[in-house]
Design a protein around this motif. Structure first.
Motif: not given
Ligand SMILES: Cc1cc2nc3c(=O)[nH]c(=O)nc-3n(C[C@H](O)[C@H](O)[C@H](O)COP(=O)(O)OP(=O)(O)OC[C@H]3O[C@@H](n4cnc5c(N)ncnc54)[C@H](O)[C@@H]3O)c2cc1C
Ligand SMILES: Nc1ncnc2c1ncn2[C@@H]1O[C@H](COP(=O)(O)O)[C@@H](O)[C@H]1O
Lengths: 250, 328
Positions: B214-216, B239-241, B257-259, B272-274, B276-278, B291-293
Motif C-alpha cells: 500500500g501507501r507504506g 496493491a491498495s487503491r 471494493q473497486t478492485g 496497508i492500513s486496512g 473498509i474498502q480494502h 506488516i505495518n509500523k
Molecule cells: C468508493 C471507494 C472505493 C474504494 N475502493 C478501494 C479499493 O478497492 N481498494 C483499496 O485498497 N482502497 C479503496 N478505497 C480507498 C480506501 O478508503 C483507502 O484510502 C485505501 O485503501 C488506503 O490505502 P493504504 O492502506 O495503502 O494507505 P493508508 O491508509 O495511507 O495506509 C498506509 C499504511 O502504511 C503504513 N506504513 C507506512 N510506512 C510504513 C513502513 N515503512 N513500514 C510499515 N508500514 C508502513 C502506515 O502505518 C499505514 O497504516 C476506496 C475508497 C472509496 C471512497
C-alpha cells in the motif's frame, strides 16, 4: 450524440451494514446514500464524450424510491443535462425486473450510447447493464477501462485475467464502466446550484415480481482475534514457523 | 431423474482455466444431491482434445462447440452457443465461473431466458430439491442466502472458493458435438485485439499467495522487495487503491471494493492500513499476515498474524527466512 447513463443510489461505502429484525433485509434508517461509485465513472465518461464532441445530451435514468433523487442530483451537479426517475417502493427488486423496467423506458428513447456502472455496490450483482443490452438486442461490452469513438463505431478496452480485450462495436451500444476509465470530477458549486433547478421527469412503470429472493442474511464469520507475532525483523522466524506449522499456509 | 446441472466451462488456448475444474467438481456435488447428471459445454476452436478431461472431475456428458469464431471469448458468439446448448439440454441448474468471461456472459443468458441469476456465489446448497445460493453483498459486509423462483437456476461461482476434486482417471464422460451455425454476421461487437499480460503470470483472483503493498511502500521502485518475496513463495503482487491511484501499480493489481476480490491461501499486507474498502476485497483470504509500523492500524484486527515494524526491514528478512524453508 445522445447518451443515457443508468445510475443507482447506494449506501456510502463506509456504511456499517446492520441486519434488520427479519434477517432478510438491512436497516436503512442510518444510511448515508450516495451515487453508486461505478456510476460516477459512467457519468464522467458521458460528460467527457459530450465535451469532446461539443454537442449532445446526457440523460440520467434511475429506478428507485423517492430518496434516489439525491443521487440523481449528484449526477446532474456533475453536468448531466436531464434525468428520469422510475419511482418504486423501497422493497427489493431483482436485476431482471430492474432491467426490464429500465428497458421499457429506454425503448422509447433515442440514444447512441447507453452507459452503466459495472456493478452497484449494494447488491454487487454485475447484471443490470448486460441484461438491458440483451433485452434491447444491443451489443454490450462490460467492465471497460477505455472508450474511443471513431467513424460511428466504438472501441472499448476491458481487462481480463492476465490481459485485456479490445472490442470494436456498432452503435448504439451498451457499456459498463470499471474503475480506471476516468477520474470523476467533483461537482462545482455552480453545478450544484444548477442541478437544483433542473427538473426530474418521473415515470411510472409496472415492475415484475422478483425471480430470486433473499431468504436469510448473516454477518460473515468474524475472523478469530489475530496475534501480533512481535516487533520488527526479529519476529520473522517466529512468523515463518507459525505460517508453516500452525496455519499451514506455506 | 431430475433435469441436468449444466456447466459452461472456460478455457484459454486449449487449456482449461483452473476455475473450470472447481465448477465441474461443484456441479458434481450438487448433481449428486439432486440425483441428476452433469452436462458440460466446452466452447472454443480446438477443444475436442481437452474436453474429455472433464469426465475425470465428474462430468457425465460433454458438449463440444467448435468454431473459429469461438477461439477467444466474444459475447455475441458465446451467448448464442450457450443459449442453443441450454435449449437442447434443458437444465434445472446452470453454473458458470464468476470471471471476466462468466460475469459478462451469465447476465446475458439469464436475461435471454428470462430467469434470475445469483452472481459471485461463495456457497451452494440443495434445499428441498432447489438451490440455495450464498453470496456476499455490500462488499462482503453481509452474506445473503438466495432462493430462486425461476428455472433454470443460474449461479456464477467465485474462483478459488470451491475445491476442485482430485481428478480420477478411471472416470470418463460421453462427448458429443453441438451443432451450431455461427458467422461473422452474428457479431455486433468483435474482438479487435487481445492483449496478453506477462506470460505465465497468475491472476490475483486465482493466486494461492498474494503479497500486497500500500501507501507504506512509498515509491514504485520499492515494490521490488514485494516481487522478490512473491517469487520465493510462488505468489503474485497486489496493491491498495492508494498505491494504484498514485500510479505505482497497474489497476489490474488493485484489491478491494473497486478492485479485485481475492481469496488466496495467504495474503500478506505490507504498508496497508486496512480500510473498509480494502478489507472488502481480501477478508475472505484463508490466512492474513499484516506488516505495518503502526500498531493501531485496523488491518491488525483482521490479520491472523501481525508484525509491527518497518516493512523495509521486515519484508527482506521474511524473504530470506522463507527461502530457507522453501528450498528444503
Ligand atoms: C468508493 C471507494 C472505493 C474504494 N475502493 C478501494 C479499493 O478497492 N481498494 C483499496 O485498497 N482502497 C479503496 N478505497 C480507498 C480506501 O478508503 C483507502 O484510502 C485505501 O485503501 C488506503 O490505502 P493504504 O492502506 O495503502 O494507505 P493508508 O491508509 O495511507 O495506509 C498506509 C499504511 O502504511 C503504513 N506504513 C507506512 N510506512 C510504513 C513502513 N515503512 N513500514 C510499515 N508500514 C508502513 C502506515 O502505518 C499505514 O497504516 C476506496 C475508497 C472509496 C471512497
Ligand atoms: N435501480 C437502478 N436504476 C438505474 N440503474 C441501475 C439500477 N440498478 C442497477 N443499475 C445500473 O446497473 C449497474 C449494475 O448494477 P447491478 O447489476 O445491480 O450490480 C449499476 O452500476 C447501474 O448503472
Amino acid at each position: 450524440m445522445n447518451i443515457v447513463v443508468c445510475a443507482k443510489q447506494v449506501p456510502d461505502t463506509e456504511t456499517r451494514i446492520k441486519i434488520a429484525g427479519d434477517k432478510k433485509s438491512i436497516e436503512t434508517a442510518d444510511i448515508n446514500w450516495i451515487l453508486n461509485p461505478y456510476d460516477e465513472f459512467a457519468v464522467e465518461e458521458a460528460l467527457q464524450i459530450k465535451e469532446k464532441l461539443g454537442a449532445g445530451k446526457v440523460t440520467i435514468l434511475s429506478l428507485g424510491p423517492e430518496r434516489s433523487v439525491s443521487a440523481i442530483r449528484s449526477a446532474l451537479a456533475m453536468g448531466a443535462d436531464d434525468a428520469i426517475l422510475i419511482k418504486t417502493s423501497d422493497e427489493y427488486h431483482d436485476s431482471l425486473s430492474t432491467a426490464k423496467a429500465l428497458a421499457e423506458v429506454l425503448k422509447d428513447m433515442e440514444f447512441d450510447l447507453l452507459l452503466f456502472g459495472k456493478q452497484a455496490v449494494d447488491d454487487d450483482n454485475l447484471q443490470v447493464g448486460p441484461m438491458v443490452a440483451e433485452l434491447l438486442g444491443l451489443p454490450c461490452v462490460t467492465s471497460i477501462i477505455e472508450l474511443d469513438l471513431q467513424d460511428g463505431k466504438a472501441v472499448a478496452r476491458r481487462e481480463i485475467e492476465g490481459g485485456a480485450e479490445v472490442v470494436k462495436t456498432q452503435m448504439p451500444a451498451v457499456f459498463t464502466a470499471d474503475k480506471g476509465l476516468n477520474e470523476p470530477r467533483y461537482p462545482a458549486l455552480r453545478g450544484i446550484m444548477m442541478a437544483k433547478k433542473k427538473t426530474i421527469d418521473e415515470k411510472e412503470v409496472a415492475i415484475d415480481d422478483s425471480r430470486i429472493s433473499i431468504v436469510n442474511i448473516e454477518y460473515p464469520p468474524s475472523r478469530k482475534a489475530g496475534k501480533i507475532v512481535g516487533e520488527g525483523a526479529d519476529a520473522v522466524p517466529e512468523l515463518v514457523k507459525l505460517l508453516r506449522d500452525e496455519a499451514k499456509a506455506i | 431423474m431430475s433435469k441436468p446441472v449444466f456447466v459452461i466451462t472456460e478455457q484459454r488456448e486449449g487449456t482449461f482455466r483452473k476455475v473450470t475444474y472447481e465448477i465441474v467438481s461443484e456441479a458434481r456435488r450438487i448433481a449428486d444431491k439432486l440425483g441428476s447428471e452433469v452436462v458440460a459445454l466446452v466452447p472454443g476452436n480446438a477443444v475436442s482434445e481437452i474436453a474429455q478431461e472433464l469426465g475425470q472431475y465428474g462430468a457425465d456428458k460433454i458438449l463440444v462447440a467448435e468454431n473459429d469464431i469461438l477461439a477467444h471469448y466474444i459475447t455475441d458468439a458465446y451467448r448464442k452457443v450457450a443459449l442453443e446448448a441450454i435449449k437442447q439440454v434443458d437444465p434445472d441448474v446452470i453454473l458458470i465461473a464468476a470471471t471476466a468471461q462468466g460475469k459478462d456472459l451469465a447476465p446475458r443468458i439469464a436475461a435471454g431466458l428470462g430467469v434470475a441469476l445469483a452472481t459471485d456465489c461463495t456457497g451452494l446448497e440443495v434445499d428441498d430439491g432447489k438451490i440455495k445460493a450464498r453470496r456476499p453483498m455490500y462488499a462482503n459486509k453481509i452474506l445473503a442466502d438466495h432462493a430462486f423462483e425461476s428455472s433454470p437456476q443460474i449461479a456464477s461461482l467465485r474462483p478459488n472458493i470451491f475445491p476442485a476434486q482430485e481428478s480420477d482417471a478411471g472416470k470418463s464422460a460421453s462427448v458429443e458435438t453441438l451443432d451450431i451455425s455461427l458467422s461473422d454476421d452474428d457479431l455486433k461487437a468483435k474482438l479487435k485485439e487481445l492483449v496478453a499480460g506477462a506470460a505465465g503470470k497468475v491472476d490475483l483472483t486465482e493466486a494461492d499467495i498474494i503479497v500486497s503493498g500500500g501507501r507504506g511502500m512509498k515509491s514504485p521502485e520499492n515494490y521490488k522487495i514485494l516481487e522478490d518475496l512473491a517469487d520465493v513463495v510462488g505468489g503474485v503482487v497486489g496493491a491498495s487503491r492508494a498505491a494504484v491511484d498514485a500510479g505505482w501499480r497497474p489497476h489490474a493489481e488493485q484489491v478491494g471494493q473497486t478492485g479485485k476480490v481475492v481469496s488466496p491461501q495467504l495474503y500478506i499486507a505490507c504498508g496497508i492500513s486496512g480500510s473498509i474498502q480494502h478489507l472488502a476485497g481480501m477478508s475472505s483470504s484463508k490466512c492474513i499476515v499484516a506488516i505495518n509500523k503502526d500498531p493501531e492500524a485496523p488491518i491488525f484486527e483482521k490479520a491472523d498474524y501481525g508484525i509491527v515494524g518497518d516493512l523495509f526491514e521486515v519484508v527482506p528478512r521474511l524473504t530470506e527466512e522463507l527461502k530457507k524453508v522453501v528450498d528444503k
